[in-house]
Design a protein around this motif. Sequence first.
Motif, short mmCIF file in Angstrom:
data_model
loop_
_atom_site.label_atom_id
_atom_site.label_comp_id
_atom_site.label_asym_id
_atom_site.label_seq_id
_atom_site.Cartn_x
_atom_site.Cartn_y
_atom_site.Cartn_z
N ASP A 155 74.51 22.97 -14.37
CA ASP A 155 74.84 24.03 -13.42
C ASP A 155 74.93 23.40 -12.02
N PRO A 156 76.03 23.63 -11.30
CA PRO A 156 76.18 23.04 -9.95
C PRO A 156 75.03 23.39 -9.02
N ASP A 157 74.48 24.61 -9.16
CA ASP A 157 73.35 25.00 -8.32
C ASP A 157 72.11 24.15 -8.61
N VAL A 158 71.94 23.79 -9.89
CA VAL A 158 70.82 22.94 -10.27
C VAL A 158 70.97 21.56 -9.66
N VAL A 159 72.16 21.01 -9.75
CA VAL A 159 72.44 19.69 -9.18
C VAL A 159 72.24 19.71 -7.67
N GLU A 160 72.71 20.77 -7.04
CA GLU A 160 72.58 20.89 -5.57
C GLU A 160 71.11 20.91 -5.16
N GLU A 161 70.29 21.62 -5.94
CA GLU A 161 68.86 21.69 -5.62
C GLU A 161 68.19 20.33 -5.78
N ILE A 162 68.58 19.60 -6.82
CA ILE A 162 68.04 18.26 -7.03
C ILE A 162 68.40 17.35 -5.85
N GLU A 163 69.66 17.40 -5.44
CA GLU A 163 70.12 16.57 -4.33
C GLU A 163 69.42 16.95 -3.03
N LYS A 164 69.16 18.23 -2.86
CA LYS A 164 68.46 18.70 -1.66
C LYS A 164 67.04 18.14 -1.61
N ARG A 165 66.33 18.22 -2.74
CA ARG A 165 64.96 17.69 -2.79
C ARG A 165 64.96 16.18 -2.57
N HIS A 166 65.95 15.51 -3.15
CA HIS A 166 66.05 14.06 -2.99
C HIS A 166 66.27 13.69 -1.52
N ALA A 167 67.14 14.42 -0.85
CA ALA A 167 67.42 14.15 0.56
C ALA A 167 66.18 14.38 1.42
N GLU A 168 65.44 15.44 1.13
CA GLU A 168 64.21 15.72 1.88
C GLU A 168 63.19 14.60 1.70
N ALA A 169 63.10 14.09 0.48
CA ALA A 169 62.16 13.00 0.21
C ALA A 169 62.58 11.73 0.94
N ARG A 170 63.89 11.50 0.99
CA ARG A 170 64.40 10.31 1.69
C ARG A 170 64.04 10.36 3.17
N ARG A 171 64.18 11.56 3.76
CA ARG A 171 63.87 11.70 5.18
C ARG A 171 62.37 11.48 5.45
#
Length: 262
Positions: A155-171
């Motif tokens: 689901d694109p929404d699922v992928v988007e949420e994963i990428e969002k969490r990943h970006a937050e962790a990177r920051r």
Amino acid sequence: MVQDRYVCTADDLATQTIATKPPDASVAETSEWLEAEGFDAAPVSDGEDIRGYVVLEELQDAPSDDRIVDHTNPITIEEIISADATFEEVLAALYEEPFYFLGGQNRLTGILTRADLNTSPARMRLFDRITLLEDRLRELVVDVAPDWKERVALDPDVVEEIEKRHAEARRSNIELDEIHYAQFSTLATIVSDIEACWKACGFSSDHRASSQLDDLTELRNAVAHSQQVIQNTEGGLGEGRTIGTVEQTYTTLEDCLENLSS
């Protein structure tokens, strides 16, 4: 076997304070008491002398004014489980019979029922093993399917949420691989969809992997949210999760861990 981090035995699960009834109690009184307490069975004792046990289902067919001593079953080796029995042994035993006593024929130290799988020690044991499997599945995906986003139709929404969490962790400078930010249900979907992953877990087909990992996801969610592990203590074809379902799902869990550690 994969090393245990949290060990749970029959003694950890069993109810230690055992309520009993005297031999001269009536069937009607004892049946009402068992139902009110939610007990399937209880020991019959004359002071400190254990005379045996009665079963609610059996009492319901007996004359109400009979004494329970006339409907008391002897406690034999078949009704006794070792206090040191492992969680795996407890599941197998409770699949066969709904309750067991800890101790011996003359001195009981606890009673173990299917309902005891809804206690904290059982949830802690299950969460420990499921968390370990989750770690191993993430390692598997990183190793054999690093391109999982391109290979699995999520689901694109699922992928988007994963990428969002990943970006937050990177920051925050605590970045891990993106798969570490996927929920367990998403992880199960990925493993079921990629042949190299489900084969590594020991499944014979993608359909079998999907079905059994779905059951494991449901159990994982129940444990994580302190919901009932056992929803139907009868163990038959009733509604809700039964002892048979839990035993099978736990077997799936341990088999996956064993395959992924070899």
